[in-house]
Write an enzyme that holds these catalytic residues in place. Structure first.
Site, PDB file in Angstrom:
ATOM      1  N   TYR A  61       5.338  17.984 -10.518  1.00 40.66           N
ATOM      2  CA  TYR A  61       5.990  17.506  -9.293  1.00 40.66           C
ATOM      3  C   TYR A  61       6.360  18.650  -8.356  1.00 40.66           C
ATOM      4  O   TYR A  61       6.372  18.474  -7.138  1.00 40.66           O
ATOM      5  CB  TYR A  61       7.189  16.606  -9.633  1.00 40.66           C
ATOM      6  CG  TYR A  61       6.686  15.238 -10.049  1.00 40.66           C
ATOM      7  CD1 TYR A  61       6.205  14.344  -9.100  1.00 40.66           C
ATOM      8  CD2 TYR A  61       6.597  14.891 -11.393  1.00 40.66           C
ATOM      9  CE1 TYR A  61       5.685  13.114  -9.474  1.00 40.66           C
ATOM     10  CE2 TYR A  61       6.072  13.657 -11.784  1.00 40.66           C
ATOM     11  CZ  TYR A  61       5.616  12.783 -10.809  1.00 40.66           C
ATOM     12  OH  TYR A  61       5.070  11.572 -11.176  1.00 40.66           O
ATOM     13  N   GLN A  96       3.348   2.424  -1.571  1.00 36.10           N
ATOM     14  CA  GLN A  96       3.317   2.978  -2.931  1.00 36.10           C
ATOM     15  C   GLN A  96       3.378   4.500  -2.873  1.00 36.10           C
ATOM     16  O   GLN A  96       3.435   5.156  -3.893  1.00 36.10           O
ATOM     17  CB  GLN A  96       2.021   2.563  -3.632  1.00 36.10           C
ATOM     18  CG  GLN A  96       1.867   1.066  -3.786  1.00 36.10           C
ATOM     19  CD  GLN A  96       0.467   0.699  -4.240  1.00 36.10           C
ATOM     20  OE1 GLN A  96       0.158   0.701  -5.417  1.00 36.10           O
ATOM     21  NE2 GLN A  96      -0.398   0.405  -3.295  1.00 36.10           N
ATOM     22  N   ASN A  97       3.346   5.053  -1.670  1.00 40.79           N
ATOM     23  CA  ASN A  97       3.318   6.504  -1.530  1.00 40.79           C
ATOM     24  C   ASN A  97       4.722   7.086  -1.656  1.00 40.79           C
ATOM     25  O   ASN A  97       5.696   6.474  -1.236  1.00 40.79           O
ATOM     26  CB  ASN A  97       2.710   6.903  -0.185  1.00 40.79           C
ATOM     27  CG  ASN A  97       1.283   6.420  -0.063  1.00 40.79           C
ATOM     28  OD1 ASN A  97       0.666   6.074  -1.068  1.00 40.79           O
ATOM     29  ND2 ASN A  97       0.762   6.384   1.145  1.00 40.79           N
ATOM     30  N   HIS A 114       7.552   3.116  -5.070  1.00 36.51           N
ATOM     31  CA  HIS A 114       7.405   4.055  -6.194  1.00 36.51           C
ATOM     32  C   HIS A 114       8.331   5.256  -6.092  1.00 36.51           C
ATOM     33  O   HIS A 114       8.121   6.262  -6.767  1.00 36.51           O
ATOM     34  CB  HIS A 114       5.940   4.505  -6.317  1.00 36.51           C
ATOM     35  CG  HIS A 114       5.024   3.413  -6.772  1.00 36.51           C
ATOM     36  ND1 HIS A 114       3.642   3.509  -6.764  1.00 36.51           N
ATOM     37  CD2 HIS A 114       5.286   2.177  -7.259  1.00 36.51           C
ATOM     38  CE1 HIS A 114       3.109   2.386  -7.215  1.00 36.51           C
ATOM     39  NE2 HIS A 114       4.083   1.553  -7.513  1.00 36.51           N
ATOM     40  N   CYS A 125      23.852  10.840 -15.864  1.00 34.54           N
ATOM     41  CA  CYS A 125      25.030  10.269 -15.189  1.00 34.54           C
ATOM     42  C   CYS A 125      24.643   9.337 -14.033  1.00 34.54           C
ATOM     43  O   CYS A 125      23.466   9.212 -13.681  1.00 34.54           O
ATOM     44  CB  CYS A 125      25.993  11.371 -14.735  1.00 34.54           C
ATOM     45  SG  CYS A 125      25.432  12.348 -13.322  1.00 34.54           S
ATOM     46  N   CYS A 144      21.685  18.824 -14.083  1.00 30.58           N
ATOM     47  CA  CYS A 144      22.632  18.204 -13.151  1.00 30.58           C
ATOM     48  C   CYS A 144      23.870  19.089 -12.984  1.00 30.58           C
ATOM     49  O   CYS A 144      24.484  19.491 -13.983  1.00 30.58           O
ATOM     50  CB  CYS A 144      23.017  16.828 -13.700  1.00 30.58           C
ATOM     51  SG  CYS A 144      24.265  15.985 -12.718  1.00 30.58           S
ATOM     52  N   GLY A 187      -5.560   1.517   2.269  1.00 30.21           N
ATOM     53  CA  GLY A 187      -5.701   2.741   1.467  1.00 30.21           C
ATOM     54  C   GLY A 187      -5.201   2.617   0.045  1.00 30.21           C
ATOM     55  O   GLY A 187      -4.592   3.539  -0.479  1.00 30.21           O
TER      56      GLY A 187
HETATM   57  P1  OAD Z   1      -5.518   5.287  -5.377  1.00 30.74           P
HETATM   58  O1  OAD Z   1      -5.771   6.745  -5.439  1.00 30.74           O
HETATM   59  O2  OAD Z   1      -5.670   4.481  -6.627  1.00 30.74           O
HETATM   60  O3  OAD Z   1      -6.487   4.613  -4.297  1.00 30.74           O
HETATM   61  C1  OAD Z   1      -6.635   5.147  -3.017  1.00 30.74           C
HETATM   62  C2  OAD Z   1      -7.615   4.261  -2.260  1.00 30.74           C
HETATM   63  O4  OAD Z   1      -7.658   4.731  -0.919  1.00 30.74           O
HETATM   64  C3  OAD Z   1      -9.053   4.298  -2.792  1.00 30.74           C
HETATM   65  O5  OAD Z   1      -9.515   2.955  -2.957  1.00 30.74           O
HETATM   66  C4  OAD Z   1      -9.848   5.020  -1.693  1.00 30.74           C
HETATM   67  O6  OAD Z   1     -11.136   4.445  -1.495  1.00 30.74           O
HETATM   68  C5  OAD Z   1      -8.998   4.764  -0.480  1.00 30.74           C
HETATM   69  N1  OAD Z   1      -9.076   5.812   0.551  1.00 30.74           N
HETATM   70  C6  OAD Z   1      -9.277   7.138   0.404  1.00 30.74           C
HETATM   71  N2  OAD Z   1      -9.234   7.771   1.591  1.00 30.74           N
HETATM   72  C7  OAD Z   1      -8.990   6.821   2.525  1.00 30.74           C
HETATM   73  C8  OAD Z   1      -8.830   6.821   3.959  1.00 30.74           C
HETATM   74  N3  OAD Z   1      -8.880   7.946   4.663  1.00 30.74           N
HETATM   75  N4  OAD Z   1      -8.595   5.638   4.575  1.00 30.74           N
HETATM   76  C9  OAD Z   1      -8.533   4.481   3.867  1.00 30.74           C
HETATM   77  N5  OAD Z   1      -8.682   4.417   2.533  1.00 30.74           N
HETATM   78  C10 OAD Z   1      -8.899   5.560   1.865  1.00 30.74           C
HETATM   79  O7  OAD Z   1      -4.064   5.116  -4.744  1.00 30.74           O
HETATM   80  P2  OAD Z   1      -3.053   3.915  -4.856  1.00 30.74           P
HETATM   81  O8  OAD Z   1      -3.738   2.599  -4.789  1.00 30.74           O
HETATM   82  O9  OAD Z   1      -1.983   4.207  -3.886  1.00 30.74           O
HETATM   83  O10 OAD Z   1       1.768   5.503  -8.702  1.00 30.74           O
HETATM   84  O11 OAD Z   1      -2.471   4.120  -6.304  1.00 30.74           O
HETATM   85  C11 OAD Z   1      -1.425   3.289  -6.713  1.00 30.74           C
HETATM   86  C12 OAD Z   1      -0.475   4.050  -7.590  1.00 30.74           C
HETATM   87  O12 OAD Z   1      -1.177   4.607  -8.694  1.00 30.74           O
HETATM   88  C13 OAD Z   1       0.177   5.244  -6.938  1.00 30.74           C
HETATM   89  O13 OAD Z   1       1.303   4.913  -6.166  1.00 30.74           O
HETATM   90  C14 OAD Z   1       0.586   6.068  -8.113  1.00 30.74           C
HETATM   91  C15 OAD Z   1      -0.620   5.892  -9.018  1.00 30.74           C
HETATM   92  O14 OAD Z   1      -0.348   5.880 -10.328  1.00 30.74           O
HETATM   93  C16 OAD Z   1       2.769   6.348  -9.096  1.00 30.74           C
HETATM   94  O15 OAD Z   1       2.727   7.551  -8.997  1.00 30.74           O
HETATM   95  C17 OAD Z   1       3.922   5.639  -9.665  1.00 30.74           C
END
Ligand code: OAD
Length: 242
Positions: A61, A96-97, A114, A125, A144, A187
């Site tokens: 992270y 989700q970002n 998320h 705590c 902490c 996305g």
């Molecule tokens: P992913 O990385 O699974 O998917 C990203 C999607 O965005 C893919 O389908 C790509 O084709 C698409 N993509 C890439 N570039 C793009 C662009 N410029 N414009 C439009 N689309 C584009 O990401 P998430 O679906 O967000 O959770 O993943 C969901 C969750 O899985 C995340 O929040 C994370 C991960 O585990 C945690 O960290 C808790």
């Protein structure tokens, strides 16, 4: 390209994933091989992974903080912020970002499903999550200042539930029956629940559903409209307000 018409009787729920930040230089999870330095992402993004090796998780992270800090919103984020300006309480953004770019772009009606990369919380705590932009030196686990317990990133990890207040806010918006509903996912690979299921809730509420993604998502078939393309190019041209 098809355009989405929004009038004074329409409400819009936008749900974004990693793809919307790709053009700002933040890597997505899937689409590459989903690994980080040969560790499966579950190893650095789960309570079990943190218990087994908290220093490794903090290293992951810290690197993500360093990577995301200089990034700025792209035209996709800015378009979504403009929609909120136009619609007021007929707009909600669920993301989700964890990169904070939607807020930087100006969105305030925002649910961070998320968590947030730039906040930290205590594992012991009740201290509320606090802003923390630091990248910690390799091998360290911050403690902490109030109770001495281990600190952890304020991220919802694999196997952890989403905040029920966030889900309620999204559910209430989807089920409101005062206006025509449009749901738009942008996305996101449609692989992670419960966000991947919002499209079904929207359809049950009679909503029109749109997907904007660089490639087909796992749940593309559930959407009425699919526009394949980069969000930074598609979103600024997608909506017309009537
Ligand atoms: P992913 O990385 O699974 O998917 C990203 C999607 O965005 C893919 O389908 C790509 O084709 C698409 N993509 C890439 N570039 C793009 C662009 N410029 N414009 C439009 N689309 C584009 O990401 P998430 O679906 O967000 O959770 O993943 C969901 C969750 O899985 C995340 O929040 C994370 C991960 O585990 C945690 O960290 C808790």
């Amino acid at each position: 390209m098809e355009t989405l018409r929004i009038d004074g009787n329409t409400r819009l729920l936008v749900m974004t994933g990693a793809g919307v930040s790709a053009e700002s230089g933040i890597p997505t999870f899937r689409g590459s091989d989903g690994l980080w330095e040969n560790h499966p992402v579950e190893q650095v993004a789960s309570p079990e992974g943190f218990h087994a090796d908290p220093a490794l998780v903090w290293r992951f992270y810290s690197q993500r903080r360093t990577g995301a800090r200089p990034c700025v919103p792209n035209p996709g984020h800015l378009a979504i912020a403009e929609w909120e300006q136009m619609l007021g309480d007929r707009f909600l953004l669920a993301t989700q970002n964890v990169d904070g770019l939607h807020r930087l772009a100006g969105n305030q009606r925002l649910v961070e499903l998320h968590g947030n990369l730039f906040t930290t919380r205590c594992t012991r705590c009740e201290r509320p999550p606090f802003e923390d932009r630091l990248a910690y030196p390799e091998g360290t686990v911050p403690l902490c200042g109030q109770c001495g317990g281990r600190l952890r990133p304020n991220i919802v990890w694999f196997g952890e539930p989403l905040d029920s207040r966030d889900l309620l806010q999204v559910g209430d918006f989807l089920r409101r029956d005062d206006t025509r509903l449009v749901f738009m996912a942008v996305g996101t690979s449609g692989a992670v629940w419960p966000a991947a299921g919002f499209v079904d809730t929207a359809r049950k509420s009679g909503g029109e559903t749109w997907l904007v993604n660089a490639e087909p998502a796992e749940n593309t078939g559930r959407f009425h409209h699919f526009i394949q393309g980069r969000s930074g190019e598609v979103l600024p041209k997608l909506v017309t307000f009537e």
